[in-house]
Write a protein that holds these residues in place. Sequence first.
Motif, PDB file in Angstrom:
ATOM      1  N   LEU B   5      12.456  10.696   0.292  1.00  0.00           N
ATOM      2  CA  LEU B   5      11.004  10.678   0.455  1.00  0.00           C
ATOM      3  C   LEU B   5      10.415   9.397  -0.135  1.00  0.00           C
ATOM      4  O   LEU B   5       9.585   8.716   0.480  1.00  0.00           O
ATOM      5  CB  LEU B   5      10.386  11.913  -0.228  1.00  0.00           C
ATOM      6  CG  LEU B   5       8.942  12.218   0.156  1.00  0.00           C
ATOM      7  CD1 LEU B   5       8.840  12.595   1.626  1.00  0.00           C
ATOM      8  CD2 LEU B   5       8.388  13.334  -0.709  1.00  0.00           C
ATOM      9  N   ILE B   6      10.875   9.072  -1.350  1.00  0.00           N
ATOM     10  CA  ILE B   6      10.388   7.839  -1.996  1.00  0.00           C
ATOM     11  C   ILE B   6      10.762   6.626  -1.156  1.00  0.00           C
ATOM     12  O   ILE B   6       9.953   5.733  -0.906  1.00  0.00           O
ATOM     13  CB  ILE B   6      10.959   7.708  -3.441  1.00  0.00           C
ATOM     14  CG1 ILE B   6      10.337   8.774  -4.330  1.00  0.00           C
ATOM     15  CG2 ILE B   6      10.690   6.303  -4.008  1.00  0.00           C
ATOM     16  CD1 ILE B   6      10.974   8.890  -5.703  1.00  0.00           C
ATOM     17  N   GLY B   7      12.003   6.688  -0.655  1.00  0.00           N
ATOM     18  CA  GLY B   7      12.478   5.583   0.189  1.00  0.00           C
ATOM     19  C   GLY B   7      11.590   5.398   1.402  1.00  0.00           C
ATOM     20  O   GLY B   7      11.178   4.282   1.730  1.00  0.00           O
ATOM     21  N   ALA B   8      11.222   6.524   2.046  1.00  0.00           N
ATOM     22  CA  ALA B   8      10.391   6.468   3.242  1.00  0.00           C
ATOM     23  C   ALA B   8       9.000   5.939   2.906  1.00  0.00           C
ATOM     24  O   ALA B   8       8.428   5.133   3.645  1.00  0.00           O
ATOM     25  CB  ALA B   8      10.275   7.858   3.859  1.00  0.00           C
ATOM     26  N   THR B   9       8.446   6.402   1.757  1.00  0.00           N
ATOM     27  CA  THR B   9       7.118   5.947   1.325  1.00  0.00           C
ATOM     28  C   THR B   9       7.120   4.435   1.090  1.00  0.00           C
ATOM     29  O   THR B   9       6.224   3.716   1.536  1.00  0.00           O
ATOM     30  CB  THR B   9       6.692   6.667   0.028  1.00  0.00           C
ATOM     31  OG1 THR B   9       6.881   8.066   0.224  1.00  0.00           O
ATOM     32  CG2 THR B   9       5.243   6.375  -0.317  1.00  0.00           C
ATOM     33  N   VAL B  10       8.132   3.982   0.366  1.00  0.00           N
ATOM     34  CA  VAL B  10       8.235   2.541   0.072  1.00  0.00           C
ATOM     35  C   VAL B  10       8.317   1.743   1.370  1.00  0.00           C
ATOM     36  O   VAL B  10       7.639   0.736   1.541  1.00  0.00           O
ATOM     37  CB  VAL B  10       9.484   2.264  -0.814  1.00  0.00           C
ATOM     38  CG1 VAL B  10       9.797   0.766  -0.845  1.00  0.00           C
ATOM     39  CG2 VAL B  10       9.255   2.802  -2.215  1.00  0.00           C
ATOM     40  N   LEU B  11       9.119   2.288   2.299  1.00  0.00           N
ATOM     41  CA  LEU B  11       9.279   1.605   3.584  1.00  0.00           C
ATOM     42  C   LEU B  11       7.939   1.510   4.323  1.00  0.00           C
ATOM     43  O   LEU B  11       7.576   0.454   4.856  1.00  0.00           O
ATOM     44  CB  LEU B  11      10.299   2.362   4.437  1.00  0.00           C
ATOM     45  CG  LEU B  11      10.700   1.663   5.744  1.00  0.00           C
ATOM     46  CD1 LEU B  11      11.452   0.372   5.436  1.00  0.00           C
ATOM     47  CD2 LEU B  11      11.570   2.578   6.602  1.00  0.00           C
ATOM     48  N   MET B  12       7.172   2.621   4.294  1.00  0.00           N
ATOM     49  CA  MET B  12       5.868   2.639   4.964  1.00  0.00           C
ATOM     50  C   MET B  12       4.918   1.622   4.332  1.00  0.00           C
ATOM     51  O   MET B  12       4.199   0.910   5.028  1.00  0.00           O
ATOM     52  CB  MET B  12       5.242   4.050   4.889  1.00  0.00           C
ATOM     53  CG  MET B  12       5.710   4.961   6.003  1.00  0.00           C
ATOM     54  SD  MET B  12       5.216   6.670   5.733  1.00  0.00           S
ATOM     55  CE  MET B  12       3.431   6.498   5.840  1.00  0.00           C
ATOM     56  N   LEU B  13       4.921   1.598   2.988  1.00  0.00           N
ATOM     57  CA  LEU B  13       4.050   0.646   2.282  1.00  0.00           C
ATOM     58  C   LEU B  13       4.420  -0.791   2.655  1.00  0.00           C
ATOM     59  O   LEU B  13       3.556  -1.631   2.879  1.00  0.00           O
ATOM     60  CB  LEU B  13       4.161   0.851   0.768  1.00  0.00           C
ATOM     61  CG  LEU B  13       3.404   2.059   0.207  1.00  0.00           C
ATOM     62  CD1 LEU B  13       3.757   2.267  -1.263  1.00  0.00           C
ATOM     63  CD2 LEU B  13       1.900   1.895   0.377  1.00  0.00           C
ATOM     64  N   LEU B  14       5.716  -1.025   2.708  1.00  0.00           N
ATOM     65  CA  LEU B  14       6.188  -2.365   3.059  1.00  0.00           C
ATOM     66  C   LEU B  14       5.721  -2.762   4.458  1.00  0.00           C
ATOM     67  O   LEU B  14       5.251  -3.869   4.693  1.00  0.00           O
ATOM     68  CB  LEU B  14       7.720  -2.436   2.978  1.00  0.00           C
ATOM     69  CG  LEU B  14       8.300  -2.643   1.590  1.00  0.00           C
ATOM     70  CD1 LEU B  14       9.815  -2.524   1.639  1.00  0.00           C
ATOM     71  CD2 LEU B  14       7.893  -4.009   1.023  1.00  0.00           C
ATOM     72  N   LEU B  15       5.840  -1.788   5.380  1.00  0.00           N
ATOM     73  CA  LEU B  15       5.436  -2.064   6.760  1.00  0.00           C
ATOM     74  C   LEU B  15       3.936  -2.338   6.840  1.00  0.00           C
ATOM     75  O   LEU B  15       3.499  -3.254   7.525  1.00  0.00           O
ATOM     76  CB  LEU B  15       5.805  -0.885   7.664  1.00  0.00           C
ATOM     77  CG  LEU B  15       7.287  -0.796   8.022  1.00  0.00           C
ATOM     78  CD1 LEU B  15       7.589   0.524   8.729  1.00  0.00           C
ATOM     79  CD2 LEU B  15       7.713  -1.974   8.881  1.00  0.00           C
ATOM     80  N   ALA B  16       3.154  -1.515   6.092  1.00  0.00           N
ATOM     81  CA  ALA B  16       1.699  -1.684   6.082  1.00  0.00           C
ATOM     82  C   ALA B  16       1.349  -3.064   5.523  1.00  0.00           C
ATOM     83  O   ALA B  16       0.499  -3.781   6.051  1.00  0.00           O
ATOM     84  CB  ALA B  16       1.036  -0.594   5.254  1.00  0.00           C
ATOM     85  N   GLY B  17       2.035  -3.418   4.439  1.00  0.00           N
ATOM     86  CA  GLY B  17       1.819  -4.729   3.811  1.00  0.00           C
ATOM     87  C   GLY B  17       2.134  -5.857   4.768  1.00  0.00           C
ATOM     88  O   GLY B  17       1.367  -6.802   4.912  1.00  0.00           O
ATOM     89  N   ALA B  18       3.241  -5.687   5.467  1.00  0.00           N
ATOM     90  CA  ALA B  18       3.672  -6.717   6.414  1.00  0.00           C
ATOM     91  C   ALA B  18       2.632  -6.845   7.524  1.00  0.00           C
ATOM     92  O   ALA B  18       2.333  -7.944   7.993  1.00  0.00           O
ATOM     93  CB  ALA B  18       5.039  -6.365   6.987  1.00  0.00           C
ATOM     94  N   GLU B  19       2.048  -5.711   7.925  1.00  0.00           N
ATOM     95  CA  GLU B  19       1.038  -5.723   8.979  1.00  0.00           C
ATOM     96  C   GLU B  19      -0.186  -6.522   8.537  1.00  0.00           C
ATOM     97  O   GLU B  19      -0.707  -7.343   9.281  1.00  0.00           O
ATOM     98  CB  GLU B  19       0.648  -4.268   9.320  1.00  0.00           C
ATOM     99  CG  GLU B  19      -0.154  -4.118  10.593  1.00  0.00           C
ATOM    100  CD  GLU B  19       0.550  -4.695  11.812  1.00  0.00           C
ATOM    101  OE1 GLU B  19       1.778  -4.542  11.917  1.00  0.00           O
ATOM    102  OE2 GLU B  19      -0.131  -5.344  12.623  1.00  0.00           O
TER     103      GLU B  19
END
Lengths: 155, 67
Positions: B5-19
């Motif tokens: 779950l943490i991994g998925a959250t971090v990944l989402m944040l990273l993607l949002a940041g990249a966007e």
Amino acid sequence: MVSSDHIGPNETGRIRATVKTDGKKGRILKTVQVETNDPVRPLVVLKLRANVIDAFHEKPLQPDAIFRSPCRKCHLDRGRDQMGAALFRADCIMCHMRGKSAPSISSLKKLSRERLKEAIEEGVPDSMMPGFSWRVGGPLTEAQIRSLLKYIKGR
Amino acid sequence: MKVRLIGATVLMLLLAGAEVLHAQPLISFESESVDFGDVRQGEVLEHDFLFRNDGTGTLVIEKLTAS
């Protein structure tokens, strides 16, 4: 010059450029450098070209034609009420600069004060230099001519 | 499970940041040059260069220099 300096996505803008052609001749190029925060193209150089036809200097005129319309707009009006360097830049420089038909300012400086004064006041025979003194129908006052002599000889 | 779950959250944040980082302006001119052809000395020439921001971020015109 630019309609707005912040343009959102999909919005449009315009940059208005003007080119003055007074005193120009032949092919001319003006550029406008546009610097933006576009990371790929931070600099765009816009180019404006034209071929200026010089109808004013096509046929040789009498030297004192420059005191009358339409010539006076460039040759005389800018120097009104000016003195010294400003007067030289306004009324003299278009002919008396390097590469132009008349002697450059450094050549003029070498002339004696008397010779220079006479040329400005009365003109130079067999040349395109008219007499600028108001006494011979020119536009300059005695004080303006003195200021020109001082400027040219003092350089 | 928790780690995932943490991994998925971090990944989402990273993607949002990249966007957000990816929101870039893109300047696009209709035309970048104009030729007025033959003109008479003394005329004042005027031209409007039209452009559009084809990017995703705000385009800022920082400086105009005429020569």
